[in-house]
Design a protein around this motif. Structure first.
Motif, PDB file in Angstrom:
ATOM      1  N   PRO A  48      47.789 138.767-101.344  1.00 16.73           N
ATOM      2  CA  PRO A  48      47.555 140.125-101.850  1.00 16.73           C
ATOM      3  C   PRO A  48      46.087 140.496-101.997  1.00 16.73           C
ATOM      4  O   PRO A  48      45.735 141.662-101.835  1.00 16.73           O
ATOM      5  CB  PRO A  48      48.269 140.115-103.207  1.00 16.73           C
ATOM      6  CG  PRO A  48      48.397 138.675-103.581  1.00 16.73           C
ATOM      7  CD  PRO A  48      48.546 137.934-102.300  1.00 16.73           C
ATOM      8  N   TYR A  49      45.217 139.552-102.314  1.00 17.51           N
ATOM      9  CA  TYR A  49      43.798 139.878-102.482  1.00 17.51           C
ATOM     10  C   TYR A  49      43.196 140.346-101.159  1.00 17.51           C
ATOM     11  O   TYR A  49      42.568 141.414-101.086  1.00 17.51           O
ATOM     12  CB  TYR A  49      43.047 138.666-103.023  1.00 17.51           C
ATOM     13  CG  TYR A  49      41.564 138.897-103.211  1.00 17.51           C
ATOM     14  CD1 TYR A  49      41.104 139.996-103.940  1.00 17.51           C
ATOM     15  CD2 TYR A  49      40.629 138.029-102.673  1.00 17.51           C
ATOM     16  CE1 TYR A  49      39.745 140.222-104.120  1.00 17.51           C
ATOM     17  CE2 TYR A  49      39.266 138.234-102.848  1.00 17.51           C
ATOM     18  CZ  TYR A  49      38.834 139.334-103.568  1.00 17.51           C
ATOM     19  OH  TYR A  49      37.496 139.555-103.742  1.00 17.51           O
ATOM     20  N   VAL A  50      43.414 139.574-100.108  1.00 22.56           N
ATOM     21  CA  VAL A  50      42.926 139.976 -98.786  1.00 22.56           C
ATOM     22  C   VAL A  50      43.643 141.241 -98.330  1.00 22.56           C
ATOM     23  O   VAL A  50      43.037 142.133 -97.738  1.00 22.56           O
ATOM     24  CB  VAL A  50      43.115 138.839 -97.758  1.00 22.56           C
ATOM     25  CG1 VAL A  50      42.776 139.319 -96.344  1.00 22.56           C
ATOM     26  CG2 VAL A  50      42.248 137.640 -98.123  1.00 22.56           C
ATOM     27  N   LEU A  87      35.957 142.839 -97.012  1.00 20.62           N
ATOM     28  CA  LEU A  87      37.104 142.172 -96.390  1.00 20.62           C
ATOM     29  C   LEU A  87      36.717 140.772 -95.913  1.00 20.62           C
ATOM     30  O   LEU A  87      37.441 139.795 -96.158  1.00 20.62           O
ATOM     31  CB  LEU A  87      37.619 143.009 -95.224  1.00 20.62           C
ATOM     32  CG  LEU A  87      38.746 142.405 -94.385  1.00 20.62           C
ATOM     33  CD1 LEU A  87      39.965 142.108 -95.246  1.00 20.62           C
ATOM     34  CD2 LEU A  87      39.112 143.349 -93.233  1.00 20.62           C
ATOM     35  N   VAL A  88      35.583 140.673 -95.235  1.00 23.99           N
ATOM     36  CA  VAL A  88      35.116 139.357 -94.770  1.00 23.99           C
ATOM     37  C   VAL A  88      34.873 138.436 -95.962  1.00 23.99           C
ATOM     38  O   VAL A  88      35.246 137.250 -95.943  1.00 23.99           O
ATOM     39  CB  VAL A  88      33.836 139.505 -93.933  1.00 23.99           C
ATOM     40  CG1 VAL A  88      33.246 138.129 -93.594  1.00 23.99           C
ATOM     41  CG2 VAL A  88      34.132 140.278 -92.642  1.00 23.99           C
ATOM     42  N   HIS A  89      34.258 138.972 -97.018  1.00 22.98           N
ATOM     43  CA  HIS A  89      33.974 138.168 -98.214  1.00 22.98           C
ATOM     44  C   HIS A  89      35.269 137.697 -98.874  1.00 22.98           C
ATOM     45  O   HIS A  89      35.340 136.560 -99.371  1.00 22.98           O
ATOM     46  CB  HIS A  89      33.149 138.984 -99.199  1.00 22.98           C
ATOM     47  CG  HIS A  89      32.710 138.217-100.403  1.00 22.98           C
ATOM     48  ND1 HIS A  89      31.953 137.070-100.338  1.00 22.98           N
ATOM     49  CD2 HIS A  89      32.944 138.426-101.733  1.00 22.98           C
ATOM     50  CE1 HIS A  89      31.730 136.606-101.553  1.00 22.98           C
ATOM     51  NE2 HIS A  89      32.323 137.411-102.417  1.00 22.98           N
ATOM     52  N   ALA A  90      36.299 138.552 -98.888  1.00 19.75           N
ATOM     53  CA  ALA A  90      37.586 138.161 -99.475  1.00 19.75           C
ATOM     54  C   ALA A  90      38.192 136.974 -98.727  1.00 19.75           C
ATOM     55  O   ALA A  90      38.737 136.051 -99.347  1.00 19.75           O
ATOM     56  CB  ALA A  90      38.550 139.341 -99.460  1.00 19.75           C
ATOM     57  N   VAL A  91      38.090 136.993 -97.408  1.00 23.92           N
ATOM     58  CA  VAL A  91      38.599 135.870 -96.612  1.00 23.92           C
ATOM     59  C   VAL A  91      37.805 134.605 -96.934  1.00 23.92           C
ATOM     60  O   VAL A  91      38.376 133.514 -97.086  1.00 23.92           O
ATOM     61  CB  VAL A  91      38.543 136.198 -95.110  1.00 23.92           C
ATOM     62  CG1 VAL A  91      38.827 134.949 -94.271  1.00 23.92           C
ATOM     63  CG2 VAL A  91      39.553 137.294 -94.771  1.00 23.92           C
ATOM     64  N   GLN A  92      36.496 134.734 -97.052  1.00 21.73           N
ATOM     65  CA  GLN A  92      35.669 133.577 -97.400  1.00 21.73           C
ATOM     66  C   GLN A  92      36.052 133.008 -98.764  1.00 21.73           C
ATOM     67  O   GLN A  92      36.121 131.784 -98.940  1.00 21.73           O
ATOM     68  CB  GLN A  92      34.192 133.977 -97.399  1.00 21.73           C
ATOM     69  CG  GLN A  92      33.639 134.307 -96.035  1.00 21.73           C
ATOM     70  CD  GLN A  92      32.224 134.865 -96.104  1.00 21.73           C
ATOM     71  OE1 GLN A  92      31.833 135.463 -97.106  1.00 21.73           O
ATOM     72  NE2 GLN A  92      31.455 134.677 -95.043  1.00 21.73           N
ATOM     73  N   GLN A  93      36.306 133.896 -99.721  1.00 21.89           N
ATOM     74  CA  GLN A  93      36.712 133.448-101.051  1.00 21.89           C
ATOM     75  C   GLN A  93      38.033 132.686-100.994  1.00 21.89           C
ATOM     76  O   GLN A  93      38.192 131.649-101.654  1.00 21.89           O
ATOM     77  CB  GLN A  93      36.841 134.644-101.988  1.00 21.89           C
ATOM     78  CG  GLN A  93      35.521 135.221-102.454  1.00 21.89           C
ATOM     79  CD  GLN A  93      35.731 136.376-103.407  1.00 21.89           C
ATOM     80  OE1 GLN A  93      36.158 137.460-103.023  1.00 21.89           O
ATOM     81  NE2 GLN A  93      35.435 136.159-104.666  1.00 21.89           N
ATOM     82  N   MET A  94      38.972 133.199-100.223  1.00 21.57           N
ATOM     83  CA  MET A  94      40.274 132.532-100.127  1.00 21.57           C
ATOM     84  C   MET A  94      40.152 131.199 -99.398  1.00 21.57           C
ATOM     85  O   MET A  94      40.858 130.243 -99.726  1.00 21.57           O
ATOM     86  CB  MET A  94      41.287 133.441 -99.439  1.00 21.57           C
ATOM     87  CG  MET A  94      41.630 134.700-100.234  1.00 21.57           C
ATOM     88  SD  MET A  94      42.131 134.370-101.936  1.00 21.57           S
ATOM     89  CE  MET A  94      43.635 133.425-101.678  1.00 21.57           C
ATOM     90  N   LYS A  95      39.274 131.117 -98.427  1.00 23.19           N
ATOM     91  CA  LYS A  95      39.046 129.828 -97.761  1.00 23.19           C
ATOM     92  C   LYS A  95      38.450 128.829 -98.755  1.00 23.19           C
ATOM     93  O   LYS A  95      38.808 127.638 -98.751  1.00 23.19           O
ATOM     94  CB  LYS A  95      38.120 130.008 -96.552  1.00 23.19           C
ATOM     95  CG  LYS A  95      38.828 130.549 -95.313  1.00 23.19           C
ATOM     96  CD  LYS A  95      37.882 130.612 -94.128  1.00 23.19           C
ATOM     97  CE  LYS A  95      38.629 130.997 -92.859  1.00 23.19           C
ATOM     98  NZ  LYS A  95      39.512 129.913 -92.353  1.00 23.19           N
ATOM     99  N   GLY A  96      37.549 129.323 -99.615  1.00 25.16           N
ATOM    100  CA  GLY A  96      36.987 128.457-100.642  1.00 25.16           C
ATOM    101  C   GLY A  96      38.038 127.991-101.626  1.00 25.16           C
ATOM    102  O   GLY A  96      38.066 126.819-102.022  1.00 25.16           O
TER     103      GLY A  96
END
Length: 237
Positions: A48-50, A87-96
């Motif tokens: 949901p965040y992404v 959007l790109v930052h959200a993906v990076q956060q989820m990968k982290g």
């Protein structure tokens, strides 16, 4: 619903997401003023965040593509650039987050798929199962902790008083709704507290089998410390 563990399908989608391809797609969306280039990347499967950031980017691109006046095009383009970066930052956060979960999963795992009891009373309880080990090469140990909470519903002073006294049936439904909301709060706090305990290096052997949850000394029911079973009770003010 999960609270502290990413579902397996989201883990797979996040892991498979190519950041380079995502950045290129975001740039292409801006250049072409359409959202098509970003379709097919699997962003909607990343949770949901992404998903929220994807929706915001789609809206920003749509506004940019509709703008005609120079000033509005400049403003909407900046909005779209910002939304694409988010959007790109959200993906990076989820990968982290995924990497953190994987690392922590080498030493402990807390089961967050906890079913709502068939019947709720004012004595609420949430059973949490977990496993832990001292090192990735050690054998797993298994534990179980039940958080017990005596819920005392408080009247809401922010809502207007009803014109008539509610019926017994309505009062029962209102109580049931209150119990359900409080049980969900208790479950969340129990899981977050258990994760904090293990993240701080807690030993699973020190976890009790039952813990009486401590309501806030300031009133209002649960707070962020209510389920911290390893901490001494805070004195009332």
């Amino acid at each position: 619903m999960t609270y502290i563990n990413l579902p397996s399908n989201q883990q797979a989608a996040i892991s498979d997401m190519d950041e380079t391809a995502l950045r290129a797609a975001v740039r292409k969306c801006l250049d072409e003023e359409r959202i098509g280039p970003i379709h097919g990347l699997g962003l909607s499967d990343c949770g949901p965040y992404v998903g929220t950031k994807l929706h915001e980017f789609q809206q920003a691109i749509a506004e940019y593509s509709k703008a005609k006046a120079h000033a509005k095009r400049e403003r909407t383009r900046q909005d779209a650039l910002r939304a694409g970066s988010d959007l790109v930052h959200a993906v990076q956060q989820m990968k982290g987050r995924l990497e953190t979960e994987r690392q922590e999963g080498e030493l402990y795992f807390i089961e967050d798929q906890i079913r709502l009891p068939f019947y709720l009373s004012k004595r609420l309880s949430v059973p949490v199962s977990f496993r832990w080990r001292s090192s990735p090469s050690a054998d797993w140990k298994y534990g179980h902790l039940t958080f017990v909470y005596d819920f005392s519903p408080q009247p809401s002073y922010t809502l207007p008083l009803p014109k008539r006294k509610p019926s017994a049936a309505q009062a029962a439904r209102d109580l049931e709704d209150s119990l359900y909301r409080e049980w969900e709060r208790l479950k969340a706090q129990a899981l977050f507290s258990m994760r904090e305990f293990f993240r701080d290096g807690g030993d699973g052997d020190a976890v009790p089998e039952v813990f009486a949850v401590r309501p806030s000394p300031y009133g209002g029911g649960l707070n962020n410390f209510s389920c911290n079973f390893w901490q001494p009770e805070r004195p009332a003010p």
